[in-house]
Write a protein that holds these residues in place. Structure first.
Motif, PDB file in Angstrom:
ATOM      1  N   VAL A  42       0.680  -1.189  -0.191  1.00 14.73           N
ATOM      2  CA  VAL A  42      -0.117   0.052  -0.030  1.00 14.73           C
ATOM      3  C   VAL A  42       0.690   1.289   0.027  1.00 14.73           C
ATOM      4  CG1 VAL A  42      -1.835   1.322   1.038  1.00 14.73           C
ATOM      5  CG2 VAL A  42      -1.939  -1.123   1.179  1.00 14.73           C
ATOM      6  N   LEU A  43       0.481   2.229  -0.857  1.00 12.93           N
ATOM      7  CA  LEU A  43       1.312   3.456  -0.858  1.00 12.93           C
ATOM      8  C   LEU A  43       0.584   4.402  -0.005  1.00 12.93           C
ATOM      9  CD1 LEU A  43       3.360   5.245  -2.406  1.00 12.93           C
ATOM     10  CD2 LEU A  43       1.763   5.884  -4.114  1.00 12.93           C
ATOM     11  N   VAL A  44       1.335   4.998   0.968  1.00 14.80           N
ATOM     12  CA  VAL A  44       0.767   5.973   1.903  1.00 14.80           C
ATOM     13  C   VAL A  44       1.177   7.267   1.356  1.00 14.80           C
ATOM     14  CG1 VAL A  44       0.602   6.665   4.356  1.00 14.80           C
ATOM     15  CG2 VAL A  44       1.163   4.304   3.794  1.00 14.80           C
ATOM     16  N   GLU A  45       0.050   7.991   0.673  1.00 15.32           N
ATOM     17  CA  GLU A  45       0.395   8.994  -0.115  1.00 15.32           C
ATOM     18  C   GLU A  45       0.435  10.470   0.745  1.00 15.32           C
ATOM     19  OE1 GLU A  45      -1.375   8.551  -4.454  1.00 15.32           O
ATOM     20  OE2 GLU A  45      -2.873   7.798  -3.006  1.00 15.32           O
ATOM     21  N   ASP A  46       0.015  10.430   1.805  1.00 15.43           N
ATOM     22  CA  ASP A  46      -0.259  11.879   2.518  1.00 15.43           C
ATOM     23  C   ASP A  46       0.859  11.848   3.441  1.00 15.43           C
ATOM     24  OD1 ASP A  46      -1.392   9.798   4.005  1.00 15.43           O
ATOM     25  OD2 ASP A  46      -3.183  10.837   4.458  1.00 15.43           O
ATOM     26  N   THR A  47       1.916  11.316   3.480  1.00 13.13           N
ATOM     27  CA  THR A  47       3.009  11.255   4.505  1.00 13.13           C
ATOM     28  C   THR A  47       4.257  11.491   3.643  1.00 13.13           C
ATOM     29  OG1 THR A  47       3.550   8.959   4.707  1.00 13.13           O
ATOM     30  CG2 THR A  47       1.724   9.780   6.121  1.00 13.13           C
ATOM     31  N   ASP A  48       5.331  11.615   4.647  1.00 13.85           N
ATOM     32  CA  ASP A  48       6.521  11.164   3.861  1.00 13.85           C
ATOM     33  C   ASP A  48       7.302  10.175   3.724  1.00 13.85           C
ATOM     34  OD1 ASP A  48       7.095  10.935   6.406  1.00 13.85           O
ATOM     35  OD2 ASP A  48       8.566  12.693   6.754  1.00 13.85           O
ATOM     36  N   VAL A  49       6.467   9.028   3.941  1.00 10.57           N
ATOM     37  CA  VAL A  49       6.781   7.575   3.932  1.00 10.57           C
ATOM     38  C   VAL A  49       7.018   7.261   2.486  1.00 10.57           C
ATOM     39  CG1 VAL A  49       6.098   5.252   4.531  1.00 10.57           C
ATOM     40  CG2 VAL A  49       5.610   7.011   6.049  1.00 10.57           C
ATOM     41  N   PHE A  50       8.206   7.016   2.124  1.00  8.18           N
ATOM     42  CA  PHE A  50       8.571   6.877   0.565  1.00  8.18           C
ATOM     43  C   PHE A  50       8.359   5.310   0.142  1.00  8.18           C
ATOM     44  CE2 PHE A  50      11.672   5.324  -2.473  1.00  8.18           C
ATOM     45  CZ  PHE A  50      11.348   5.902  -3.602  1.00  8.18           C
ATOM     46  N   LEU A  51       8.403   4.153   0.786  1.00 13.57           N
ATOM     47  CA  LEU A  51       8.041   2.971   0.302  1.00 13.57           C
ATOM     48  C   LEU A  51       6.738   2.432   0.684  1.00 13.57           C
ATOM     49  CD1 LEU A  51      11.445   1.415   1.487  1.00 13.57           C
ATOM     50  CD2 LEU A  51      10.998   1.863  -0.725  1.00 13.57           C
ATOM     51  N   ARG A  52       6.188   1.533  -0.059  1.00 14.95           N
ATOM     52  CA  ARG A  52       5.042   0.978   0.174  1.00 14.95           C
ATOM     53  C   ARG A  52       5.130   0.154   1.307  1.00 14.95           C
ATOM     54  NH1 ARG A  52       0.988   0.763  -4.248  1.00 14.95           N
ATOM     55  NH2 ARG A  52       1.782   1.794  -6.007  1.00 14.95           N
ATOM     56  N   ARG A  53       3.871  -0.046   1.941  1.00 13.50           N
ATOM     57  CA  ARG A  53       3.648  -0.920   3.059  1.00 13.50           C
ATOM     58  C   ARG A  53       3.168  -2.225   2.891  1.00 13.50           C
ATOM     59  NH1 ARG A  53       7.315   1.762   4.522  1.00 13.50           N
ATOM     60  NH2 ARG A  53       7.717   3.080   6.350  1.00 13.50           N
ATOM     61  N   PRO A  54       3.821  -3.389   3.229  1.00 19.79           N
ATOM     62  CA  PRO A  54       3.370  -4.585   2.781  1.00 19.79           C
ATOM     63  C   PRO A  54       2.397  -4.942   4.082  1.00 19.79           C
ATOM     64  CG  PRO A  54       5.348  -5.036   3.738  1.00 19.79           C
ATOM     65  CD  PRO A  54       5.242  -3.645   3.718  1.00 19.79           C
ATOM     66  N   PHE A  55       1.266  -5.730   3.727  1.00 24.16           N
ATOM     67  CA  PHE A  55       0.090  -6.264   4.677  1.00 24.16           C
ATOM     68  C   PHE A  55      -0.297  -7.643   4.010  1.00 24.16           C
ATOM     69  CE2 PHE A  55      -0.197  -1.596   4.965  1.00 24.16           C
ATOM     70  CZ  PHE A  55       0.212  -1.343   6.215  1.00 24.16           C
ATOM     71  N   SER A  56      -0.512  -8.619   5.080  1.00 24.73           N
ATOM     72  CA  SER A  56      -0.993  -9.846   4.604  1.00 24.73           C
ATOM     73  C   SER A  56      -2.467  -9.612   4.409  1.00 24.73           C
ATOM     74  CB  SER A  56      -0.881 -10.852   5.771  1.00 24.73           C
ATOM     75  OG  SER A  56       0.614 -11.238   6.022  1.00 24.73           O
TER      76      SER A  56
END
Length: 253
Positions: A42-56
Motif C-alpha cells: 500500500v502506498l501511503v500518499e499523504d505522508t513522507d513515507v517513501f516505500l509502500r507498506r506490505p500487509f498480509s
C-alpha cells in the motif's frame, strides 16, 4: 500471477482495539484471484513515507470484489492508514507473493504468533471444505494481545497460549500441549524464532509444514533484496517473490 496496481475504495473500517484495525478494500472491474498467504503493498500518499507498506491479506471475497487487511498502527504510515475513512481510496499493488497450498487432509494445525494470525483466517476459510479437522493455535504475551480468535468459530478448534498465563496455557506456542497430537500438515505465520522452532518440530516428526516469513519487504518486485532468505542449497530467494510462504524443508534454519 498477475499483479495489479489500482486505486481501491475503502468500503469498511473496523476497529479491533486501540492499536489494530481492519480495512476492507473494494475494486471495480476485473478482480484477480487471491490465495491465502499472499500480501499487498500500500502506498501511503499523504505522508513522507517513501516505500509502500506490505500487509498480509486477512480475508477476500471474490463476489464482493473486495479483500481486507489487518493492520497494526505503529508508525507514520500505518497511523495514517488508521485515520482513513470509508470512501477514501488507497493506491495498492496486489496480489503479491506465493500463498499457502490447499490440499485435502484429515487434520491440520494453523499456528499464529501474535500478529501472525492475520493470514490464517482466510486460509481457514479456504481449507474448510478440504480438511476434516482444523485446529488453530495462537500465542501472545498476554490476553490483550490475542486477536480475532472469535472469527474462527465454526472453522477451527482454537487453542491459546500466553506468556503470562492470562489466557490459555502458559508459555510459547511451541510448548502448547496440542503439539502432542498428530497432524497431517502445519501452516504457520509469526516471528522468526517461533517459525523456526515449528519448522524444526515438523521436520523432526516428518510433518508437512508451510511457513510464512515476516521478513522486511519493501519493493514487492524482488529488486531491493532486503527480504532474502537462504535455502538448504545455500541459494538466496526473495520473500516477496518466491515467498512469503515456503515449504519448511526448503529453507536453511
Amino acid at each position: 500471477m498477475t499483479k495489479t496496481v489500482a486505486k481501491l475504495s475503502i468500503s469498511e473500517h473496523k476497529r479491533v482495539n486501540d492499536d489494530h484495525f481492519i480495512l476492507t478494500l473494494k475494486k471495480d472491474g476485473v478482480f484477480p484471484e487471491i490465495k491465502p498467504g499472499q500480501f499487498v503493498n500500500v502506498l501511503v500518499e499523504d505522508t513522507d513515507v517513501f516505500l509502500r507498506r506490505p500487509f498480509s491479506i486477512h480475508d477476500a471475497d471474490t463476489k464482493q470484489q473486495s479483500f481486507s487487511l489487518l493492520i497494526k498502527a505503529v508508525g507514520k504510515g500505518t497511523k495514517s492508514l488508521q485515520s482513513k475513512k470509508v470512501g477514501d481510496t488507497l493506491d495498492v499493488l496486489f496480489p503479491l507473493g506465493n500463498g499457502y497450498s490447499l490440499q485435502e487432509n484429515n487434520k491440520v494445525l494453523l499456528v499464529g504468533g501474535g500478529f501472525g494470525i492475520a493470514p490464517l483466517y482466510y486460509l481457514a476459510k479456504q481449507l474448510k471444505d478440504k480438511v476434516e479437522d482444523i485446529h488453530l493455535l495462537v500465542g501472545a504475551r498476554s490476553a490483550k494481545h490475542i486477536l480475532l480468535t472469535e472469527k474462527f468459530d465454526g472453522l477451527a478448534t482454537v487453542h491459546i497460549t500466553t506468556e503470562d498465563e492470562s489466557l490459555g496455557e502458559k508459555g510459547y506456542v511451541t510448548n502448547h500441549s496440542i503439539l502432542e497430537d498428530d497432524f497431517d500438515k502445519i501452516y504457520t505465520c509469526g516471528p522468526h524464532p517461533m517459525t523456526k522452532a515449528l519448522a524444526l518440530y515438523a521436520l523432526n516428526r516428518e510433518i508437512s509444514c508451510e511457513v510464512s516469513l515476516e521478513n522486511m519487504m519493501a519493493c514487492g518486485y524482488g529488486v531491493c533484496l532486503c527480504c532474502v532468505a537462504e535455502t538448504k542449497t545455500h541459494e538466496n530467494v526473495t520473500t516477496c517473490l518466491q515467498g512469503p510462504v515456503f515449504n519448511a524443508k526448503e529453507l536453511q534454519w
